[in-house]
Design an enzyme around this catalytic site. Structure first.
Site, PDB file in Angstrom:
ATOM      1  N   SER A 184      84.983  -2.727  21.892  1.00 13.38           N
ATOM      2  CA  SER A 184      85.359  -2.929  22.618  1.00 13.38           C
ATOM      3  C   SER A 184      86.036  -1.219  23.185  1.00 13.38           C
ATOM      4  CB  SER A 184      86.624  -3.626  22.973  1.00 13.38           C
ATOM      5  OG  SER A 184      87.756  -3.868  21.448  1.00 13.38           O
ATOM      6  N   HIS A 212      83.158  -7.918  26.138  1.00  8.33           N
ATOM      7  CA  HIS A 212      81.982  -6.930  26.569  1.00  8.33           C
ATOM      8  C   HIS A 212      81.132  -6.662  27.159  1.00  8.33           C
ATOM      9  CE1 HIS A 212      86.403  -4.835  27.394  1.00  8.33           C
ATOM     10  NE2 HIS A 212      86.810  -5.350  25.942  1.00  8.33           N
ATOM     11  N   LYS A 243      86.730 -10.293  31.866  1.00  8.26           N
ATOM     12  CA  LYS A 243      86.774  -8.987  32.247  1.00  8.26           C
ATOM     13  C   LYS A 243      85.984  -8.828  32.736  1.00  8.26           C
ATOM     14  CE  LYS A 243      88.434  -7.944  27.660  1.00  8.26           C
ATOM     15  NZ  LYS A 243      88.393  -8.450  26.606  1.00  8.26           N
TER      16      LYS A 243
END
Ligand SMILES: *Cc1c(COP(=O)(O)O)cnc(C)c1O
Length: 395
Positions: A184, A212, A243
């Site tokens: 990340s 991610h 996310k």
């Protein structure tokens, strides 16, 4: 008289943080998290969100959230194993299993919770957890909750990983290798094919945290396992719904037997209330959108390539990034903060990332390019970065 209630010990620690430039303050958004938004009262281009696909304020997700509220209410009312498990939770898990091309999925309230619950449930005394040294804090905390022994391998260093596997092969009941799918803070991708090969050679289990990479890598954002075509060879695949998916939640995908076990032993699943219907409804819509079309992930990657190309030409140090996560590594923590502050004054929000989130001396600003940015916005950002970068002798 000094009182224990004055929290003198915390004041001292905070002063130390301030002196070393490590003190953090939280900014406030007025309104939704978008490519352009109002932060601390100022209109800025936002380059710091994990809202990769622009889903967090998407009309289709909002509509789905409202419909779920109308049908199921504002809250789930209980932990899932008692009476908080609604039809909509089952639907999300069935859809995610299909999307991820895995046997089964279990959803938690966040990615953090998912790691905290899963790692400790699938390891025990006598096992060894082997973790990449740059793994996310929730993996570190998850491992801390386990009774297994823990060790780390040097970041993405396959020789170091093999050395550890070789040394420990017959000393433990089981070994579990854990890695972020995409790291990340640097945006590099785990060497998953090599990790899986080593794991198979030494009889270890594998665990990938695709926080991610969910919605980012692989076909329509199916994650690193899909990206590297390793279906069936990674035992635990973690994803987040917080996310790119734009809402909140985390999940583990794997064998049905794994999910059955976690339903019985995953502590955040057992002891923390189920995700609210609105969040679940919006997540279902987001996954449906990804299964309908690669339009969103295509736009994300286009933007990322466009932006990184321009930054690279200017001479910024963007490290090892292979994904839309684009760090500009500056080094000194205070300088990284100063860079971020000056960008903010000129209308660009990109938050500084410093120790302990990244190692000391690798202070940076981390640019998160999203599908929601226009070329015009990205051009404006690049121009401002060039100006401030030159002013501060960064380029
Ligand atoms: C962000 C992140 C998490 C936490 O996910 P949430 O859903 O926000 O709790 C877990 N693991 C990794 C690698 C992350 O980047």
């Amino acid at each position: 008289m000094k009182s224990i209630h004055d929290m003198e010990f915390l004041k001292e620690k905070i002063n130390q943080l301030k002196e070393s430039g490590l003190y953090k303050e939280v900014v406030t958004l007025e309104g939704p998290n978008e490519s352009e938004c109002i932060i601390n009262g100022k209109k800025v281009i936002n380059l710091s969100s994990n809202n990769y696909l622009g889903f967090s304020n998407h009309p289709r997700l909002k509509k789905a959230a409202i419909e779920a509220v109308e049908k199921y209410g504002a809250g789930a009312g209980a932990v899932r194993p008692i009476v908080g498990n609604m039809r909509i939770h089952d639907e999300l898990e069935e859809l995610l299993a299909k999307f991820k091309r895995e046997e089964a999925v279990l959803v938690f309230q966040s990615g953090f919770n998912c790691n905290a619950g899963t790692i400790q449930a699938v390891t025990e005394d006598g096992d060894l957890i082997i973790s990449d040294e740059l793994n996310h804090a929730s993996i570190i905390d998850g491992a801390r909750l386990s009774k297994a022994k823990k060790t780390t391998f040097k970041h993405s260093d396959m020789e170091d990983l093999e050395r550890i596997l070789k040394e420990n092969k017959n000393k433990h009941n089981r070994m579990l290798i854990i890695t972020d799918g995409v790291f990340s803070m640097d945006g590099d991708i785990a060497k998953l094919p090599q990790i899986v090969e080593l794991a198979e050679k030494y009889g270890a289990m594998t665990y990938v945290d695709d926080a991610h990479s969910s919605g980012v890598l692989g076909e329509s954002g199916r994650g690193t396992v899909d990206y590297f075509d390793l279906h069936g060879r990674v035992d635990f695949t973690i994803g987040t719904l917080s996310k790119a998916i734009g809402v909140v939640g985390g999940y583990v995908a794997g064998k049905k037997v794994t999910i059955d076990w976690l339903i019985n032993r995953g502590r955040p699943f057992l002891f923390s209330t189920a995700l609210p219907p609105a969040a679940v409804g919006a997540c279902i819509e987001a996954i449906n959108m990804l299964m309908e079309s690669t339009e969103y992930t295509d736009r994300l990657w286009n933007n990322a390539k466009y932006f990184k190309g321009k930054l690279g030409k200017l001479g910024f140090n963007t490290g090892q990034s292979e994904t839309p996560i684009t760090p500009i590594i500056i080094g000194d923590e205070s300088k990284a903060k100063e860079f971020s502050n000056r960008l903010f004054e000129k209308g660009v929000f990109v938050s500084p990332i410093v120790f302990p989130t990244v190692p000391k001396g690798t202070g940076r600003v981390r640019c998160m390019v999203t599908a929601g940015h226009s070329y015009e916005q990205l051009d404006k950002v690049v121009n401002i970065m060039e100006e401030v970068g030159k002013e501060m002798n960064i380029i």
